[in-house]
Every structure is written in structure tokens, then in C-alpha cells.
Design an enzyme around this catalytic site. Structure first.
Site, PDB file in Angstrom:
ATOM      1  N   HIS A 256       0.829  -1.204   0.000  1.00 30.53           N
ATOM      2  CA  HIS A 256       0.000   0.000   0.000  1.00 30.53           C
ATOM      3  C   HIS A 256       0.870   1.264   0.000  1.00 30.53           C
ATOM      4  O   HIS A 256       0.739   2.126  -0.869  1.00 30.53           O
ATOM      5  CB  HIS A 256      -0.911  -0.037   1.237  1.00 30.53           C
ATOM      6  CG  HIS A 256      -1.755   1.185   1.436  1.00 30.53           C
ATOM      7  ND1 HIS A 256      -3.115   1.183   1.288  1.00 30.53           N
ATOM      8  CD2 HIS A 256      -1.429   2.463   1.784  1.00 30.53           C
ATOM      9  CE1 HIS A 256      -3.593   2.399   1.523  1.00 30.53           C
ATOM     10  NE2 HIS A 256      -2.581   3.200   1.831  1.00 30.53           N
ATOM     11  N   GLU A 257       1.755   1.377   0.963  1.00 30.73           N
ATOM     12  CA  GLU A 257       2.542   2.611   1.100  1.00 30.73           C
ATOM     13  C   GLU A 257       3.462   2.829  -0.102  1.00 30.73           C
ATOM     14  O   GLU A 257       3.661   3.958  -0.540  1.00 30.73           O
ATOM     15  CB  GLU A 257       3.367   2.591   2.397  1.00 30.73           C
ATOM     16  CG  GLU A 257       2.544   2.535   3.675  1.00 30.73           C
ATOM     17  CD  GLU A 257       1.536   3.663   3.817  1.00 30.73           C
ATOM     18  OE1 GLU A 257       1.692   4.722   3.163  1.00 30.73           O
ATOM     19  OE2 GLU A 257       0.554   3.475   4.559  1.00 30.73           O
TER      20      GLU A 257
ATOM     21  N   HIS B  50       3.080   6.819  -6.918  1.00 29.50           N
ATOM     22  CA  HIS B  50       2.133   7.860  -7.335  1.00 29.50           C
ATOM     23  C   HIS B  50       2.850   9.227  -7.332  1.00 29.50           C
ATOM     24  O   HIS B  50       2.712  10.024  -8.260  1.00 29.50           O
ATOM     25  CB  HIS B  50       0.952   7.860  -6.360  1.00 29.50           C
ATOM     26  CG  HIS B  50      -0.297   8.556  -6.855  1.00 29.50           C
ATOM     27  ND1 HIS B  50      -1.508   8.430  -6.233  1.00 29.50           N
ATOM     28  CD2 HIS B  50      -0.519   9.394  -7.888  1.00 29.50           C
ATOM     29  CE1 HIS B  50      -2.425   9.149  -6.868  1.00 29.50           C
ATOM     30  NE2 HIS B  50      -1.847   9.743  -7.877  1.00 29.50           N
TER      31      HIS B  50
END
Ligand code: ZN
Length: 715
Positions: A490-491, A497
Site C-alpha cells: 500500500h505505502e 504515485h
């Protein structure tokens, strides 16, 4: 979790790569020529080494920004241009934000407490300064003068002007002076009440004394926890300590015990916070009305994907009814357990029952030894495995490079390049294990965001992942829990991004997207670690790497997750609904009764409650995520929708074409175009909540397309 940095956001993560020795390790200089070819700039931040230097850094950054604000404000209003107004404002807020980002890293990582304190003070200085930026009337006038020329702008430029003006409108700058003063005054009162609300929650201390018999069913480890045994047959449970409350709710065989503790828990801060919340709601409503909105939820959602309160509400309502069959069948299963347990065929599942019976069911049907699973997740293997997956998916290459300064010995720094062109895209630090004084969760932090600089070069980002994975021991490597592996995937998604961004302006780059979207891409990537095909690429027993995780265990884990999804989400939707209802349209002269608004929603959407309780008085999200709680479920549904692109692709979660599309349509544009457009370009179709419903166990409802709940077009 996701941490929002100032103006821009970011996150990071760390690993140990044993292949390079110090001598043959690359440095950032090895990538400068390729960066120059791409007209890009790579920057490893310089790190201040003394408290004085931190203070000076912030003071200089603010002084420089003030000079730039003065320049915007003092120019000839007849000659204003896009560059000397809106872009100049983006430039200066971006640059000042860099100082705040850096101070945040120091505050969260430095091993010297004096450095951390200096950084904390620098952040406070920055926060005070930043509030005043909106109220620089001279700057607003210059920007307004430019807008009044009716410039022909398009795409990202047009969006920048529009949203800059929107910020001023939201701050009340386009109101007549006396009304603006009024709004400022209301805001100050609201901010003070918000602090009181939070303080009243933090201050709560609610010891409840039970006998051992009252607590029958709790694990021995609970009774042995420090502070629990407080007398001969007296055990003190703190109703305000979440893990203690949950342990009792999940394990206490006595319904009377569960109910007693639940009533106390859901009435915490009742006397103090019910009146405070009522006043906060009235103030928010007044502010919204003064600023020309019909309600606070419209004000809050204007800058989100939802765009207005009605859209958010409609969406949550569709989800509430969409999961009704799943919720009902789960509650029916729990009811059967309770009926058998109590010899009462008519026993009802109350709000103090669901955790207990869900725990009983999970133990019977889905028991998985989470501790034993750690053997399959040695840290370095997981890190390398994730690197391989993300490099391949997104067409990237990660090279470990030398960090000129390390705030801790095992800090690592990596360069990310485009694997096809060799273009350097940015860097990430990894600081992965806990230590005294360090940030104690898991998050990505932006240090330098992406931005087109005034000289026409592009500043590539640098980020950091600050995590707290289980450290290695004397005889074992760091062995991660499955949940930690999920967190890492997730991180690191947030890091990518930020890093691969192509947005021109700081305010649109990377993860600077609407708050109800920012988590969706990373939530989508969590799917990867629940998939056997993905797990088998890296997860293997550290003592014998030929051993993969057995398929039946992965299935059990997925089944367990699914088993409680209806109850879990209906509870979330109840919170989202009551939050929106509290901030919905309301006559200005009508007093608020927050409990009368929220309690019936809890009952209708979730489970029967005790009427004496005041859940909202202890619901901290109501200050900060007000009219925003819906965003969690919103992002979950988008994540499920986006995951279908991979699920339908040839190689599933490992499909390169789908990965490239995610990079191009979601990560690279950031908020430089409406994220609704980006999502639909990525999907190749309109958005839909059906994949989310399917994922939580509601059969494929493709057939019923066109009926309520089918699409997100409304947004
Ligand atoms: Zn996150």
C-alpha cells in the site's frame, strides 16, 4: 495510512540490498546526464544538522515566500499575466512547502530529541504563516485582476486558475469586508471548539472494575497485562482504551459485561462533548451559509470527487442497500450462534454482541495461525519481491544509490528510472524499522514534489517511506506479518504515485489529488497480497524457500476477510451516513441535537443501540474528517472498480499492460485533470459500484445494470 504533507504530500520505505558494496555503489551523479537529457532535475535534499539550522531554514523559506507574495501583490494590475499571478503563487507555496516537508521528516526521524523539537517548532511557524497566505488581499487582487481579463486557458492551466479562485472564495475573500470579518470570526470560534472537542476525547479516563467471573472467556494474557489486576478479585478495564474494549467485546462470554462496557464506551465524553458538538455544527452551518453554500457537507465535498453532499449521500445509500443481503445473512449466522449459546431461539444480535459472535465463528471456521505465517515473509525477500512486481508492472527500474547523509545507519536511498528510456524519475528513501522517538506508524512522506520549475526544467520528486516493521532478532531475520506485507504494498504505491508524476504544478502533482480518491490506488494494490499467484513470486519459508504458502491457507484468509465484510461495511456506512446527516441542510435559527440526528441512523444502518448512549460525543473524526468520513468507503469502492482492469487482464495482478495504464492514466496526471476522467480512462468505461459489491460477496449483478446503484455517472 496516508500522511498529507503541507501543500504537497508524500510517503517512503527502506530495504537492505546486499549486492552492492560501498565501492561499486552508484550515486545520484551517475544519473545526472540522463536527467539533463530529459530536461529534469534530481535533488537529494540537504539535511540541516543543528536545531538552529532548522529554525533558520524555516525563517528563510518564509521570508523568501513573503517577498514573492509582495511581488505578486505590488505589480501593476494592468499588466498581470498568468505567470506573474497564479503560477507565481504555485511556485512560492511549493517552495515554502519544501521547508515544511523537510522539517516533517526531521521531526519524525531524527535520533536527537532537540532536533525533533526544533523541527516541530518550525512546522508550527509554517502552519501559522500558511493560514495568513489566503488572507493576503493584495495577492488576491492581482489574481482577480488576471481572472478579470477573461484569459483563454485550457487543461491544467485553466484548472489551476479555477481552483486558485475557488480557494479564495472558500476563504471568504470575495465577500464584502464586514461579512468576511464575520466568517473569519466564526472560523476562529470553530477552531477553538474543535480543539475543545479533541481535548475532551483525549482527557477521558474510564476505568471499569470487573470480577474474574465477569470477564470469563478473555485470554490469560489480558489478565496479566500491566494495570489490569487491581485487587483480589478486581480487574480494571479501561473503556477508553480501544484494544481493551475490543478484547472484552470479542471474548467476554457474559452479555451483561459486554453491554455494560459498550454503554460506557459509547457514552464517553457525553456531558462535555454533546454541547460542544452542537455548537460546532451550528458554526459550520453558519460559515457554509455565509459563503453561499446550502450546507457544510456541500462546502466540504466541493473540493472532492463527490463535488456535493447529495452525491456523497446518494452513493452511501446505494451501498447501504447494495450490501443488505450480505449484511442480513451475516447477522443471521451470528444470531444462530447466539440462539444456541443462550438457549433462546429469539435472541437478537445487539450492538454489544457482534464482535463476540463473529470471533466465535472465526475461531470455528477460519482459524489461521498468523504468527506461523510470518515464516513466509522475511523482510528482504518481500521487499525484493515487491520491487520485482512493481518494476515489471509499471515499466520502472530501481537502483540502490549512495545516500550522502543518513539520519540512521540502515537508511537506504533508491533511484527510479523509466526502464524503456532510462529517464530518471525520482528517488525514495527507506527507513523501515522502529526506534526510539521515530514516527510510529507506516506512511509515505513527500520531501520534494514534482513540479515544472520557473526555468522550464522539471523537478523530479524525492520521497521517504517511514515504517515500523518487525525488526530482526538474534536468531531470525525480520519476519513480517501478512498485514505488514499488505501495508508495504500500500505505502509503496503512494511513493510511486508521487514519483512518476507528470503534472506541471505543485498543487496537482503526485498524490495531491482529492481526499476521497488519494487512497484508492493504494487500496487497490492491497489485493496483490491476497492472490496466490502474486504471493508465490516471493513468499517462501525462510528456512526452506522451496515451501510456498499452502493454497488452503490463502483461501481461509480470504474467506475470513469476506465473512465479516457485510457487518464491517454497514458499520462504516452508518458512520458515513450520520456524519453527512449532521452536516446536511439545517435552518440557521434551529438549535442542533446531534444525538437525535445520529442515534436513529446508527440503528437503522447498523444494529440496535442503547438509547442512553451518545456515540458521536467520542467520535473524533467529527473534527477533521467532518462531512468526509464517507471518503473511506468511497475510495474502497473505486479501488475495487479499478482492480477489475487487472482481474480481467491476461496476467491478472501481474499484467504489464494494465500496470502501464495505471501509471499513465492515474499516477502520471495526478490532479492535473479531473480524477473522474482519469479513472474512466483507466477503466475504459463508466465507474460502477458493482465490483465492490461483488468483492464483498454480493453475486455479480451485471444483469441488473441500469437499476439504482449501477453507476457513478452522477458524479
Ligand atoms: Zn495510504
Amino acid at each position: 495510512m496516508h500522511i498529507k504533507s503541507f501543500l504537497l504530500l508524500s510517503f517512503v520505505f527502506v530495504g537492505v540490498n546486499p549486492i552492492f558494496s560501498a565501492a561499486d555503489q552508484k550515486t545520484v551523479d551517475d544519473f545526472r546526464a540522463a536527467a539533463a537529457k530529459a530536461n529534469a532535475v534530481l535533488t537529494i535534499p540537504s539535511w540541516e544538522q543543528t536545531p538552529k539550522a532548522i529554525e533558520a531554514m524555516m525563517n528563510e523559506a518564509i521570508a523568501k515566500a513573503n517577498t514573492a507574495l509582495d511581488q505578486i501583490g505590488s505589480q501593476d494590475l494592468a499588466k498581470v499575466t498568468f505567470k506573474t499571478t497564479v503560477v507565481a503563487l504555485d511556485d512560492l507555496t511549493y517552495e515554502a512547502g519544501l521547508a515544511a516537508n523537510k522539517a516533517t521528516i526531521v521531526k519524525e526521524t531524527d535520533t536527537n530529541p532537540e532536533m525533533r523539537t526544533a523541527a516541530e517548532n518550525a512546522i508550527k511557524t509554517f502552519e501559522e504563516w500558511v493560514v495568513g497566505v489566503d488572507y493576503r488581499e493584495d495577492v488576491y487582487k492581482a489574481i482577480k485582476s488576471f481572472a478579470d481579463t477573461r484569459p483563454k486557458l485550457s487543461g491544467e492551466d485553466e484548472k489551476l486558475l479555477k481552483e486558485t479562485l475557488r480557494d479564495y472564495r472558500r476563504a471568504g475573500l470575495d465577500l464584502p469586508p464586514d461579512q468576511r470579518k464575520d466568517v473569519e470570526q466564526l472560523r476562529k470560534e470553530l477552531s477553538k471548539l474543535g480543539t475543545d472537542f479533541d481535548t475532551n476525547i483525549v482527557k477521558v479516563n474510564a476505568p471499569v472494575i470487573f470480577t474474574k467471573a465477569d470477564l470469563d472467556g478473555l485470554p490469560e494474557s489480558f489478565f496479566a497485562s500491566p494495570g489490569v489486576r487491581t485487587g483480589d478479585d478486581a480487574y480494571t478495564v479501561m473503556a477508553n482504551v480501544t484494544w481493551q474494549f475490543n478484547t472484552v467485546q470479542e471474548n467476554a462470554k457474559s452479555e451483561a459485561t459486554r453491554k455494560q462496557l459498550y454503554i460506557i464506551r459509547d457514552s464517553l465524553a457525553k456531558e462535555a462533548n454533546v454541547p460542544v458538538l452542537n455548537q460546532m455544527l451550528a458554526l459550520r452551518n453558519k460559515i457554509a451559509l455565509r459563503l453561499g453554500y446550502k450546507s457544510w457537507d456541500d462546502y466540504q465535498t466541493e473540493v472532492k470527487m463527490a463535488k456535493n453532499g447529495a452525491n456523497a449521500e446518494k452513493y452511501i445509500n446505494e451501498l447501504v442497500s447494495g450490501i443488505q443481503p450480505k449484511f442480513e445473512s451475516e447477522v443471521a449466522e451470528l444470531q444462530k450462534l447466539k440462539a444456541a449459546d443462550t438457549n433462546d431461539p429469539n435472541a437478537k444480535i445487539e450492538v454489544w454482541d457482534w464482535r463476540y459472535y463473529a470471533n466465535q465463528r472465526d475461531k470455528q471456521k477460519y482459524a489461521v495461525d498468523k504468527e506461523a505465517l510470518r515464516a513466509y515473509f522475511p523482510f528482504q525477500r518481500v521487499l525484493d519481491g515487491m520491487f520485482n512486481i512493481y518494476q515489471s508492472l509499471f515499466g520502472l527500474k530501481f537502483d540502490k544509490i549512495a545516500a550522502p547523509y543518513k539520519w540512521v545507519d540502515d537508511l537506504q536511498l533508491y533511484m527510479v528510472t523509466d526502464s524503456a528510456t532510462g529517464e530518471p524519475l525520482g528517488m525514495f528513501y527507506l527507513d523501515m524499522f522502529p526506534r526510539e522517538g521515530k514516527f510510529n506508524h507506516f506512511a509515505e512522506f513527500e520531501i520534494i514534489g514534482g513540479k515544472l520549475l520557473p526555468d522550464g526544467k522539471y523537478q523530479r520528486p524525492t520521497v521517504a517511506l517511514l515504517c515500523n516493521f518487525s525488526p530482526p532478532t538474534a536468531d531470525k531475520p525480520s519476519l513480517m506479518t501478512h498485514q505488514e506485507v499488505e501495508t508495504l504494498f500500500h505505502e509503496f504505491g503512494h511513493a510511486l504515485h508521487t514519483i512518476v508524476t507528470r503534472a506541471k504544478y505543485g498543487r496537482f502533482a503526485g498524490t495531491h489529488v482529492p481526499g476521497d480518491f488519494v487512497e484508492a490506488p493504494s487500496q487497490m494494490l492491497q489485493n496483490w497480497v491476497w492472490d496466490k499467484k502474486v504471493l508465490d513470486t516471493f513468499a517462501a519459508d525462510y528456512r526452506d524457500p522451496s515451501k510456498k504458502i499452502p493454497a488452503e491457507i490463502i483461501k481461509k484468509m480470504n474467506d475470513a476477510k469476506l465473512a465479516n465484510a457485510g457487518v464491517f461495511y454497514r458499520r462504516q456506512f452508518a458512520f458515513a451516513s450520520l456524519d453527512l446527516a449532521l452536516h446536511n441542510q439545517h435552518a440557521e435559527d434551529l438549535p442542533y441535537d446531534c444525538v437525535a440526528i445520529s442515534n436513529p441512523i446508527l440503528e437503522r444502518v447498523f444494529l440496535p443501540i442503547d438509547p442512553s448512549t451518545t456515540f458521536v460525543s467520542y467520535f473524533g473524526h467529527l473534527n477533521g474528517y467532518d462531512a468526509g468520513y464517507y471518503g473511506y468507503a468511497w475510495a474502497d469502492a473505486i479501488a475495487a472498480d479499478m482492480a477489475t482492469v487487472f482481474e480481467k487482464a491476461k496476467d491478472g495482478y501481474l499484467d504489464k499492460q494494465a500496470g502501464r495504464k495505471l501509471r499513465q492514466e492515474i499516477y502520471e496526471p495526478g490532479d492535473s485533470r479531473d480524477v473522474n476522467v482519469s479513472i474512466e480512462k483507466f477503466l475504459g468505461r463508466k465507474q460502477s459500484i458493482q465490483p465492490f459489491l461483488k468483492k464483498i460477496g454480493i453475486g455479480d449483478q451485471e444483469k441488473s445494470k441500469g437499476s439504482a446503484g449501477g453507476s457513478r455517472e452522477a458524479r
